[in-house]
Design a protein around this motif. Sequence first.
Motif, PDB file in Angstrom:
ATOM      1  N   PRO A 105       0.828  -1.224   0.000  1.00  0.00           N
ATOM      2  CA  PRO A 105       0.000   0.000   0.000  1.00  0.00           C
ATOM      3  C   PRO A 105       0.846   1.250   0.000  1.00  0.00           C
ATOM      4  O   PRO A 105       1.941   1.266   0.596  1.00  0.00           O
ATOM      5  N   LEU A 106       0.346   2.309  -0.663  1.00  0.00           N
ATOM      6  CA  LEU A 106       0.940   3.649  -0.733  1.00  0.00           C
ATOM      7  C   LEU A 106       2.300   3.667  -1.404  1.00  0.00           C
ATOM      8  O   LEU A 106       3.003   4.655  -1.368  1.00  0.00           O
TER       9      LEU A 106
ATOM     10  N   LEU B  17       7.016  14.201  -1.996  1.00  0.00           N
ATOM     11  CA  LEU B  17       5.785  14.718  -2.610  1.00  0.00           C
ATOM     12  C   LEU B  17       4.942  15.396  -1.562  1.00  0.00           C
ATOM     13  O   LEU B  17       5.007  15.052  -0.385  1.00  0.00           O
ATOM     14  N   PRO B  18       4.143  16.354  -1.911  1.00  0.00           N
ATOM     15  CA  PRO B  18       3.287  17.033  -0.927  1.00  0.00           C
ATOM     16  C   PRO B  18       2.227  16.092  -0.369  1.00  0.00           C
ATOM     17  O   PRO B  18       1.931  15.038  -0.945  1.00  0.00           O
ATOM     18  N   ALA B  19       1.662  16.551   0.788  1.00  0.00           N
ATOM     19  CA  ALA B  19       0.735  15.696   1.544  1.00  0.00           C
ATOM     20  C   ALA B  19      -0.538  15.420   0.744  1.00  0.00           C
ATOM     21  O   ALA B  19      -1.120  14.348   0.835  1.00  0.00           O
ATOM     22  N   GLU B  20      -0.939  16.419  -0.070  1.00  0.00           N
ATOM     23  CA  GLU B  20      -2.203  16.216  -0.813  1.00  0.00           C
ATOM     24  C   GLU B  20      -2.065  15.082  -1.822  1.00  0.00           C
ATOM     25  O   GLU B  20      -2.988  14.342  -2.079  1.00  0.00           O
TER      26      GLU B  20
ATOM     27  N   GLU C 155      -4.223  11.793  -2.044  1.00  0.00           N
ATOM     28  CA  GLU C 155      -4.803  11.370  -3.337  1.00  0.00           C
ATOM     29  C   GLU C 155      -4.533   9.891  -3.600  1.00  0.00           C
ATOM     30  O   GLU C 155      -5.404   9.147  -4.059  1.00  0.00           O
ATOM     31  N   TRP C 156      -3.265   9.477  -3.265  1.00  0.00           N
ATOM     32  CA  TRP C 156      -2.945   8.042  -3.419  1.00  0.00           C
ATOM     33  C   TRP C 156      -3.836   7.196  -2.537  1.00  0.00           C
ATOM     34  O   TRP C 156      -4.310   6.141  -2.949  1.00  0.00           O
ATOM     35  N   ILE C 157      -4.024   7.717  -1.290  1.00  0.00           N
ATOM     36  CA  ILE C 157      -4.857   6.924  -0.373  1.00  0.00           C
ATOM     37  C   ILE C 157      -6.262   6.779  -0.955  1.00  0.00           C
ATOM     38  O   ILE C 157      -6.843   5.692  -0.967  1.00  0.00           O
ATOM     39  N   ALA C 158      -6.761   7.911  -1.446  1.00  0.00           N
ATOM     40  CA  ALA C 158      -8.121   7.851  -2.020  1.00  0.00           C
ATOM     41  C   ALA C 158      -8.171   6.893  -3.214  1.00  0.00           C
ATOM     42  O   ALA C 158      -9.113   6.157  -3.401  1.00  0.00           O
ATOM     43  N   ARG C 159      -7.124   6.851  -3.991  1.00  0.00           N
ATOM     44  CA  ARG C 159      -7.115   5.974  -5.176  1.00  0.00           C
ATOM     45  C   ARG C 159      -7.056   4.508  -4.771  1.00  0.00           C
ATOM     46  O   ARG C 159      -7.683   3.670  -5.360  1.00  0.00           O
TER      47      ARG C 159
END
Lengths: 425, 148
Positions: free
Chosen positions: B34-35, B137-140, B144-148
């Motif tokens: 993950p991630l 990479l920035p936190a957003e 976004e990866w988490i959401a994906r």
Amino acid sequence: MRVEITYKFVMGFIIVVASIVALNYLVPAAALVPHYMEQTLSTACALLVGLLLGWIFSKAFTANILVLKSAAERISDGDLSQTVYLPNNMLPDETAELADSLNRVTTNLRELVGYIRTSSSKVAEEAQGLSVMSQEVTASAHEVTSAVEMISRGAETQAAMVEKATEHFRQMTQSVDQVAEAARAAAGAADETVHTAERGGQVVTLAMAKLGQVLDGVEQHGQQMLSFSSRVQKIGKVADFITNISQKTNLLALNASIEAARAGDHGRGFTVVAEEICKLADSSERAMAEITEMIVALQEESANVQEALKENVLGMSSGRSAVLRTGKTFEEIVSTAKVAGERAEAISSLSRQQVEAVGKVADTIDEIARVVSENAAASEESSAASEQQSAAMERMALSAQDLHALAEELQERVSRFHLGLKRNN
Amino acid sequence: MARALLLASGRALFGLDIKEVREVLKAPPLHYVPLAPALVLGAINIHDAVVPVFDFSQLRGAQSEVGEHIVVLQGACMALAVNAVHGLCSRTIAMPGGIMHPWVRETFISVRGLAGLIDPVALQQTLEQRLSTTRSLPAERVSEWIAR
């Protein structure tokens, strides 16, 4: 008082003589002239008086006769209009009776002439009417003649047409005979068709049996091909398994080679063995690939063969149904040919009846032809009779014209008589 | 004579010194991490050790391809997913210097053509550099990866 004219003349003569005698006495008594002149004078006076009295008496006595003469002349000229009137009728004599007789003659003649005139005019009118009527009758007779001639010609045409009809009926009889013959031939042909179709039906039954055997064989081959295909698929699975094993062997040999290489000189022998194993695995993999290709080709071939067999089975089924239809068609042909034969037989019998009926009709037409010929002869006779009638009527018209001419001539002759007030024409 | 394991990635050929290779595996069960960035395909278990698997095609800058084989390296604790492994070969006429990538040490001629010899140390450095770039990479982007 009636005095006859003879007596009148005698009386006059006596009077003349008496006057002469009297003069012969009177002249000397009067002494008008010398003596010697007395004889002469008395003679001259006697002559004068005698002439004068004679003239007066004769004038008086013959006046009625003149009137009668002129009346007789008028009558002879045809003037019946005037009645004879005697002017001096104090002493009626024979002239008065003559005048009465003339008047009666005039009256009778007038009545006769009037009757003749009236009758002749009526005769002329009747003759005219008779002439017109005879002309009309002649015209009618001409028309009748022409009509009878037309009837005669029509009867001739009718006779010719009846002749033609008889000829047509003869030809029709021949045609109907031919039809009957053709119907008999058709019945024979239908019988032959029935036999042929029955034989064809037997052949179709045999073909059906053979085709059923062939179809059973083809279905058996299809089942065998199905089992063959499933076995080929099993072989393919085994080949896949062997390929997998050889690939794993190859990988194991590769890893063994790596391990041996890391072992350095101690692992050199093992490296050789591992490489040999690796080559063996490679060769076995290639062989298995070839085998797999062959199996795939076999599977494709068996699929093609199965497809072809399916098509063959389908074609055989359609062939079987076609043969079945052919058998049914042969049965239908048999029944239809039987029906056709029966109908042809019926047509044959019907046409025989038709031949008889046509013969009767031909006899009837002969009778009609005879009657038509008689009609033609009768119409010719009546045509001749009407022509004779026409000629008679023409002669009658000529006679009526002659009669008319005669009546006119009579009228002309009578017209010179004048009837006075009673004349009304 | 030095020997090398010949790899194929796309249409290119690469080689690994045989001493640098620990094991070659074919389609082992790959565990999803993950991630992880797209370069990391997952992780495998080799003799009770968890080893990350990298996409060799992405590493060399090409489109990601389905890797049938996984090559586990000896020194560095990592594995490379490659298209195919063509077995061992001898390295003849080795030429120094890389062709295109900094982790290619030299070029040699193999039985299947010209191949670049991979330097595991330089490869590990490159990977670390790529992964550190990814981590900064920035936190957003992380969310976004988490959401994906």
